[in-house]
Design a protein around this motif. Sequence first.
Motif, PDB file in Angstrom:
ATOM      1  N   LYS A   1     -15.380   6.739  -5.976  1.00  0.00           N
ATOM      2  CA  LYS A   1     -16.028   5.581  -5.351  1.00  0.00           C
ATOM      3  C   LYS A   1     -16.114   4.440  -6.367  1.00  0.00           C
ATOM      4  CE  LYS A   1     -20.056   4.169  -2.686  1.00  0.00           C
ATOM      5  NZ  LYS A   1     -19.264   3.255  -1.925  1.00  0.00           N
ATOM      6  N   GLY A   2     -15.439   3.335  -6.039  1.00  0.00           N
ATOM      7  CA  GLY A   2     -15.471   2.150  -6.883  1.00  0.00           C
ATOM      8  C   GLY A   2     -14.540   2.173  -8.081  1.00  0.00           C
ATOM      9  N   VAL A   3     -13.826   3.273  -8.295  1.00  0.00           N
ATOM     10  CA  VAL A   3     -12.887   3.340  -9.426  1.00  0.00           C
ATOM     11  C   VAL A   3     -11.750   2.362  -9.171  1.00  0.00           C
ATOM     12  CG1 VAL A   3     -11.159   4.818 -10.557  1.00  0.00           C
ATOM     13  CG2 VAL A   3     -13.448   5.709 -10.094  1.00  0.00           C
ATOM     14  N   PRO A   4     -11.432   1.496 -10.133  1.00  0.00           N
ATOM     15  CA  PRO A   4     -10.327   0.561  -9.932  1.00  0.00           C
ATOM     16  C   PRO A   4      -8.996   1.300  -9.840  1.00  0.00           C
ATOM     17  CG  PRO A   4     -11.591   0.016 -11.928  1.00  0.00           C
ATOM     18  CD  PRO A   4     -12.081   1.327 -11.419  1.00  0.00           C
ATOM     19  N   GLN A   5      -8.183   0.917  -8.849  1.00  0.00           N
ATOM     20  CA  GLN A   5      -6.834   1.458  -8.706  1.00  0.00           C
ATOM     21  C   GLN A   5      -5.914   0.249  -8.558  1.00  0.00           C
ATOM     22  OE1 GLN A   5      -4.262   1.579  -6.404  1.00  0.00           O
ATOM     23  NE2 GLN A   5      -3.156   3.339  -7.158  1.00  0.00           N
ATOM     24  N   VAL A   6      -4.927   0.154  -9.446  1.00  0.00           N
ATOM     25  CA  VAL A   6      -4.043  -1.000  -9.489  1.00  0.00           C
ATOM     26  C   VAL A   6      -2.653  -0.593  -9.038  1.00  0.00           C
ATOM     27  CG1 VAL A   6      -3.108  -2.866 -10.917  1.00  0.00           C
ATOM     28  CG2 VAL A   6      -5.363  -1.872 -11.461  1.00  0.00           C
ATOM     29  N   GLY A   7      -2.129  -1.317  -8.039  1.00  0.00           N
ATOM     30  CA  GLY A   7      -0.797  -1.040  -7.527  1.00  0.00           C
ATOM     31  C   GLY A   7      -0.087  -2.312  -7.125  1.00  0.00           C
ATOM     32  N   ASP A   8       1.196  -2.151  -6.794  1.00  0.00           N
ATOM     33  CA  ASP A   8       1.996  -3.295  -6.348  1.00  0.00           C
ATOM     34  C   ASP A   8       2.516  -3.112  -4.925  1.00  0.00           C
ATOM     35  OD1 ASP A   8       3.846  -1.267  -7.108  1.00  0.00           O
ATOM     36  OD2 ASP A   8       5.408  -2.768  -7.373  1.00  0.00           O
ATOM     37  N   SER A   9       2.155  -1.994  -4.295  1.00  0.00           N
ATOM     38  CA  SER A   9       2.636  -1.737  -2.934  1.00  0.00           C
ATOM     39  C   SER A   9       1.483  -1.354  -2.018  1.00  0.00           C
ATOM     40  CB  SER A   9       3.694  -0.625  -2.934  1.00  0.00           C
ATOM     41  OG  SER A   9       3.083   0.618  -3.201  1.00  0.00           O
ATOM     42  N   LEU A  10       1.720  -1.530  -0.728  1.00  0.00           N
ATOM     43  CA  LEU A  10       0.690  -1.213   0.259  1.00  0.00           C
ATOM     44  C   LEU A  10       0.287   0.253   0.171  1.00  0.00           C
ATOM     45  CD1 LEU A  10      -1.078  -2.217   2.563  1.00  0.00           C
ATOM     46  CD2 LEU A  10       0.823  -1.727   4.135  1.00  0.00           C
ATOM     47  N   ARG A  11       1.230   1.142  -0.057  1.00  0.00           N
ATOM     48  CA  ARG A  11       0.883   2.573  -0.104  1.00  0.00           C
ATOM     49  C   ARG A  11      -0.068   2.892  -1.252  1.00  0.00           C
ATOM     50  NH1 ARG A  11       6.905   3.723  -1.124  1.00  0.00           N
ATOM     51  NH2 ARG A  11       7.045   3.343  -3.350  1.00  0.00           N
ATOM     52  N   ASP A  12       0.053   2.174  -2.377  1.00  0.00           N
ATOM     53  CA  ASP A  12      -0.899   2.371  -3.482  1.00  0.00           C
ATOM     54  C   ASP A  12      -2.305   2.006  -3.024  1.00  0.00           C
ATOM     55  OD1 ASP A  12       1.206   2.919  -5.340  1.00  0.00           O
ATOM     56  OD2 ASP A  12       1.455   0.775  -5.738  1.00  0.00           O
ATOM     57  N   LEU A  13      -2.409   0.863  -2.355  1.00  0.00           N
ATOM     58  CA  LEU A  13      -3.708   0.345  -1.928  1.00  0.00           C
ATOM     59  C   LEU A  13      -4.314   1.201  -0.822  1.00  0.00           C
ATOM     60  CD1 LEU A  13      -2.679  -3.412  -1.811  1.00  0.00           C
ATOM     61  CD2 LEU A  13      -3.698  -2.159  -3.730  1.00  0.00           C
ATOM     62  N   GLN A  14      -3.464   1.688   0.083  1.00  0.00           N
ATOM     63  CA  GLN A  14      -3.955   2.540   1.174  1.00  0.00           C
ATOM     64  C   GLN A  14      -4.538   3.837   0.632  1.00  0.00           C
ATOM     65  OE1 GLN A  14      -0.236   2.569   3.343  1.00  0.00           O
ATOM     66  NE2 GLN A  14      -1.041   1.179   4.911  1.00  0.00           N
ATOM     67  N   ALA A  15      -3.837   4.455  -0.304  1.00  0.00           N
ATOM     68  CA  ALA A  15      -4.344   5.696  -0.902  1.00  0.00           C
ATOM     69  C   ALA A  15      -5.669   5.434  -1.611  1.00  0.00           C
ATOM     70  CB  ALA A  15      -3.323   6.272  -1.877  1.00  0.00           C
ATOM     71  N   ALA A  16      -5.735   4.317  -2.338  1.00  0.00           N
ATOM     72  CA  ALA A  16      -6.956   3.952  -3.053  1.00  0.00           C
ATOM     73  C   ALA A  16      -8.121   3.774  -2.089  1.00  0.00           C
ATOM     74  CB  ALA A  16      -6.728   2.662  -3.847  1.00  0.00           C
ATOM     75  N   PHE A  17      -7.895   3.042  -1.016  1.00  0.00           N
ATOM     76  CA  PHE A  17      -8.943   2.736  -0.043  1.00  0.00           C
ATOM     77  C   PHE A  17      -9.495   4.006   0.604  1.00  0.00           C
ATOM     78  CE2 PHE A  17     -10.333   1.584   4.263  1.00  0.00           C
ATOM     79  CZ  PHE A  17     -11.332   0.674   3.947  1.00  0.00           C
ATOM     80  N   VAL A  18      -8.609   4.920   0.966  1.00  0.00           N
ATOM     81  CA  VAL A  18      -9.017   6.148   1.657  1.00  0.00           C
ATOM     82  C   VAL A  18      -9.980   6.985   0.821  1.00  0.00           C
ATOM     83  CG1 VAL A  18      -8.129   8.392   2.457  1.00  0.00           C
ATOM     84  CG2 VAL A  18      -7.011   6.299   3.160  1.00  0.00           C
ATOM     85  N   VAL A  19      -9.773   7.004  -0.511  1.00  0.00           N
ATOM     86  CA  VAL A  19     -10.637   7.827  -1.362  1.00  0.00           C
ATOM     87  C   VAL A  19     -11.805   7.052  -1.959  1.00  0.00           C
ATOM     88  CG1 VAL A  19      -8.804   9.483  -1.917  1.00  0.00           C
ATOM     89  CG2 VAL A  19      -9.201   7.507  -3.422  1.00  0.00           C
ATOM     90  N   GLY A  20     -11.944   5.775  -1.593  1.00  0.00           N
ATOM     91  CA  GLY A  20     -13.088   4.992  -2.056  1.00  0.00           C
ATOM     92  C   GLY A  20     -12.852   4.206  -3.328  1.00  0.00           C
ATOM     93  N   CYS A  21     -11.616   4.209  -3.836  1.00  0.00           N
ATOM     94  CA  CYS A  21     -11.316   3.386  -5.005  1.00  0.00           C
ATOM     95  C   CYS A  21     -11.381   1.909  -4.640  1.00  0.00           C
ATOM     96  CB  CYS A  21      -9.903   3.674  -5.536  1.00  0.00           C
ATOM     97  SG  CYS A  21      -9.695   5.243  -6.375  1.00  0.00           S
TER      98      CYS A  21
ATOM     99  N   THR B   1       4.504  -7.312  -0.850  1.00  0.00           N
ATOM    100  CA  THR B   1       3.354  -6.664  -0.226  1.00  0.00           C
ATOM    101  C   THR B   1       2.404  -7.710   0.348  1.00  0.00           C
ATOM    102  OG1 THR B   1       3.573  -4.792  -1.744  1.00  0.00           O
ATOM    103  CG2 THR B   1       1.453  -5.041  -0.635  1.00  0.00           C
ATOM    104  N   ILE B   2       2.182  -8.778  -0.392  1.00  0.00           N
ATOM    105  CA  ILE B   2       1.316  -9.858   0.090  1.00  0.00           C
ATOM    106  C   ILE B   2       1.917 -10.482   1.341  1.00  0.00           C
ATOM    107  CG2 ILE B   2       0.424 -12.175  -0.441  1.00  0.00           C
ATOM    108  CD1 ILE B   2       0.317 -11.192  -3.422  1.00  0.00           C
ATOM    109  N   ALA B   3       3.219 -10.737   1.312  1.00  0.00           N
ATOM    110  CA  ALA B   3       3.896 -11.387   2.441  1.00  0.00           C
ATOM    111  C   ALA B   3       3.807 -10.552   3.713  1.00  0.00           C
ATOM    112  CB  ALA B   3       5.355 -11.665   2.084  1.00  0.00           C
ATOM    113  N   LYS B   4       3.851  -9.228   3.581  1.00  0.00           N
ATOM    114  CA  LYS B   4       3.783  -8.346   4.748  1.00  0.00           C
ATOM    115  C   LYS B   4       2.380  -8.300   5.343  1.00  0.00           C
ATOM    116  CE  LYS B   4       7.541  -5.325   3.314  1.00  0.00           C
ATOM    117  NZ  LYS B   4       7.860  -4.013   2.743  1.00  0.00           N
ATOM    118  N   GLY B   5       1.369  -8.520   4.498  1.00  0.00           N
ATOM    119  CA  GLY B   5      -0.012  -8.510   4.988  1.00  0.00           C
ATOM    120  C   GLY B   5      -0.530  -7.109   5.254  1.00  0.00           C
ATOM    121  N   GLY B   6      -1.694  -7.045   5.905  1.00  0.00           N
ATOM    122  CA  GLY B   6      -2.297  -5.760   6.252  1.00  0.00           C
ATOM    123  C   GLY B   6      -2.941  -5.043   5.089  1.00  0.00           C
TER     124      GLY B   6
END
Length: 184
Positions: free
Chosen positions: A119-139, A152-157
């Motif tokens: 919970k709250g641990v910073p997770q740094v990525g360059d792709s949506l899948r990095d961010l999705q995994a981070a979000f699911v576990v509370g990072c 990734t920014i251009a695709k949104g979501g």
Amino acid sequence: MKLIILDRDGVINRDQATPIKSPDEWVPIPGSLEAIARLNQADYRVVVAANQSGIARGMFDIMTLNAIHQKMHQAAQAVGAEIDAVFFCPHSADEHCDCRKPQPGMLKAIAQRFDISLKGVPQVGDSLRDLQAAFVVGCKPYLVKTGKGEQTIAKGGLPPGTEIFADLASVVDQLLSSPSAQTR
């Protein structure tokens, strides 16, 4: 304990169209290793979490991956940085494993190994899948514009709460300047 989780390709080293298949292809992004050293100086444990489907696809073997990671560790140590652990998923997307990001298995394994809540641990990525995994576990998801970040920014979501920065060094600047950096 303060922990940060970093994707490898596109965050620490330059990304390319095909997987990094040899130590020669592994080239650090300027400032990334020095940013890791600054994290270490602020008592962060630095863990890499990377999908490595090139193994399943026969593009390289585990010995080559170990050689790539050895080069990464040596380059980090040359600037006073330490990467505490490298976690990777060797599976292809077709295998539907739980450890391949965006699935949370690899991040859950990190939490278990370090006996820490994510919970709250910073997770740094360059792709949506990095961010999705981070979000699911509370990072706390951080997107860098290096690697595939601009695409990734251009695709949104992006997951709620995602913060966007130019590169890893910029993320570290923000983390180390925030008042909560002292208490994480």
